[in-house]
Design a protein around this motif. Structure first.
Motif, PDB file in Angstrom:
ATOM      1  N   THR A   1      31.313   2.315  10.518  1.00 35.42           N
ATOM      2  CA  THR A   1      30.137   1.566  10.942  1.00 35.42           C
ATOM      3  C   THR A   1      29.471   0.933   9.729  1.00 35.42           C
ATOM      4  OG1 THR A   1      29.768   3.073  12.797  1.00 35.42           O
ATOM      5  CG2 THR A   1      27.914   1.696  12.117  1.00 35.42           C
TER       6      THR A   1
ATOM      7  N   VAL B   1      26.190  -0.584   8.079  1.00 31.83           N
ATOM      8  CA  VAL B   1      24.735  -0.460   8.210  1.00 31.83           C
ATOM      9  C   VAL B   1      24.068  -1.237   7.078  1.00 31.83           C
ATOM     10  CG1 VAL B   1      22.757   1.115   8.242  1.00 31.83           C
ATOM     11  CG2 VAL B   1      24.964   1.842   9.213  1.00 31.83           C
TER      12      VAL B   1
ATOM     13  N   THR C   1      20.284  -1.713   5.508  1.00 26.95           N
ATOM     14  CA  THR C   1      18.940  -1.149   5.558  1.00 26.95           C
ATOM     15  C   THR C   1      18.265  -1.290   4.198  1.00 26.95           C
ATOM     16  OG1 THR C   1      17.673   0.914   5.762  1.00 26.95           O
ATOM     17  CG2 THR C   1      19.967   1.131   5.125  1.00 26.95           C
TER      18      THR C   1
ATOM     19  N   THR D   1      23.770  -2.347   1.823  1.00 22.68           N
ATOM     20  CA  THR D   1      24.848  -2.195   2.802  1.00 22.68           C
ATOM     21  C   THR D   1      25.584  -0.878   2.610  1.00 22.68           C
ATOM     22  OG1 THR D   1      25.154  -4.595   2.877  1.00 22.68           O
ATOM     23  CG2 THR D   1      26.951  -3.248   3.732  1.00 22.68           C
TER      24      THR D   1
ATOM     25  N   PRO E   1      28.177   4.217  16.871  1.00 18.17           N
ATOM     26  CA  PRO E   1      27.115   3.388  16.292  1.00 18.17           C
ATOM     27  C   PRO E   1      25.753   3.614  16.942  1.00 18.17           C
ATOM     28  CG  PRO E   1      29.112   2.098  16.540  1.00 18.17           C
ATOM     29  CD  PRO E   1      29.369   3.425  17.199  1.00 18.17           C
TER      30      PRO E   1
ATOM     31  N   ASN F   1      22.491   4.889  14.937  1.00 23.72           N
ATOM     32  CA  ASN F   1      21.257   4.102  14.911  1.00 23.72           C
ATOM     33  C   ASN F   1      20.061   4.966  15.319  1.00 23.72           C
ATOM     34  OD1 ASN F   1      19.906   1.413  14.760  1.00 23.72           O
ATOM     35  ND2 ASN F   1      19.488   1.864  16.915  1.00 23.72           N
TER      36      ASN F   1
ATOM     37  N   VAL G   1      16.429  -0.280  10.007  1.00 18.94           N
ATOM     38  CA  VAL G   1      17.801  -0.776  10.169  1.00 18.94           C
ATOM     39  C   VAL G   1      17.759  -2.279  10.442  1.00 18.94           C
ATOM     40  CG1 VAL G   1      19.925  -0.638  11.530  1.00 18.94           C
ATOM     41  CG2 VAL G   1      18.603   1.447  11.041  1.00 18.94           C
TER      42      VAL G   1
ATOM     43  N   LEU H   1      23.426  -3.122  12.266  1.00 18.75           N
ATOM     44  CA  LEU H   1      24.305  -1.971  12.442  1.00 18.75           C
ATOM     45  C   LEU H   1      25.358  -2.322  13.485  1.00 18.75           C
ATOM     46  CD1 LEU H   1      23.306   1.751  12.633  1.00 18.75           C
ATOM     47  CD2 LEU H   1      24.776   0.796  14.411  1.00 18.75           C
TER      48      LEU H   1
END
Length: 332
Positions: A237, A239, A241, A262, A270, A274, A284, A287
């Motif tokens: 996954t 992500v 943030t 990243t 996922p 999350n 986030v 995602l």
């Protein structure tokens, strides 16, 4: 691909040897009506030799070829009137204009393909307009840039409104705008019912255009698949943030890679991931499941490569991602 799609190109154990070198090694192609088929491989992998065999320009050492349901090269007289092709750069009389070259080429055909305008001058004008050479005038082809010559070759391939378009490196010599224009043209032709077989070593070109891909490596077809299947999720996954450090600490060893904001997270659902991040106050921005790029998929299949010749096979160079070239001509 559905079973109802009729075969447009099919080969069985197609092989070509030049002395002790095996350029194409037992290749089984399966191209169906409605495909935009990307035939990928590094320079020297056997792509152009394969294309030339499909069109009857080079005789196979062994194996079978069918194009539009007919055996090649035996049925070439019937088949090639329905095929537009650009292979290894366009051929033209340098002292004549592009329009004059197309007029000669159009006049040499024995039959007209479906939907072609009835007047030769109209067909030539339409083909030149399609490829961005509508305003070329009487300039002789010897004064054309490489990109203009490439456009002229593509115009020649489109003269008879072909059922099948076979293109070998069609964006060679084009600048970024020209590449974009040719890509849009091919998509329009495909929407109008033309099946396209595109041989290229440019991954970005194939990734943006094609629905199905075959990868040739040192003469062997190592994969043939829908593009979306090659780019299936990796199980990780992605992500993004602004709280990457906090997310890294929270996920405790599940992060395989971090690049600034990243994160690449191993395994898990996922949606669950999350919920975990948001529940801990971590912001986030993005995602979702990671998908392979076409470049990643090809390199996983072929491994790192350099120009080489190994044990009787034509060597392969690195598959590329871009090229910069030349011009278009517009009417004023």
């Amino acid at each position: 691909m559905t079973g109802s799609q009729s075969p447009v190109i099919r080969t069985h154990a197609l092989t070509k040897r030049f002395g002790s070198l095996t350029a194409v090694d037992s290749v089984d192609l399966d191209v169906r009506a409605g495909d935009i088929y990307g035939f990928l491989g590094a320079n020297g992998s056997g792509k152009t030799t394969t294309v030339r065999m499909l069109l009857g320009l080079v005789m196979a050492t062994s194996g079978r070829i069918e194009v539009l349901g007919q055996p090649m090269p035996a049925a070439g007289g019937r088949v090639l009137d329905q095929v537009g092709a650009l292979v290894e750069g366009p051929a033209a009389y340098g002292h004549l204009s592009g329009r004059a070259n197309l007029s000669l080429l159009d006049g040499s055909g024995s039959r007209r393909a479906r939907g072609a305008p009835g007047d030769r001058a109209d067909r030539v004008s339409a083909a030149l307009e399609q490829v961005g050479l509508g305003g070329v005038g009487r300039r002789p082809v010897k004064a054309y840039s490489l990109g203009m010559r490439q456009r002229l070759g593509l115009a020649a391939a489109l003269l008879r409104t072909p059922r099948l378009l076979v293109l070998d490196e069609p964006t060679n010599g084009l600048d970024p705008q020209g590449i974009h224009e040719i890509r849009d043209l091919l998509l329009r032709l495909h929407a109008g019912g033309t099946t396209i077989f595109l041989s290229s070593h440019l991954l970005a070109e194939v990734e943006q255009l094609c629905t199905r891909v075959g990868v040739l490596d040192r003469g062997r077809l190592i994969v043939q698949s829908q593009l979306e299947e090659l780019q299936a999720p990796t199980g990780r996954t992605l992500v993004r943030t602004p709280d990457a450090a906090a997310a890294l600490a929270l996920l405790d060893g599940r992060v395989e890679h971090r690049d600034g904001e990243t994160l690449l997270v191993r395994g898990g659902d996922p949606a669950t991931l999350n919920a975990l991040l948001v529940g801990q106050g971590i912001r986030v921005r993005e995602l979702g499941p990671e998908r392979r790029s076409l470049e990643q998929a090809v390199l996983e299949l072929t491994g790192p490569s350099a120009d080489r010749v190994e044990s009787g096979r034509v060597g392969s160079g690195r598959v590329g991602s871009g090229r910069v070239g030349s011009d278009r001509v517009e009417g004023r």
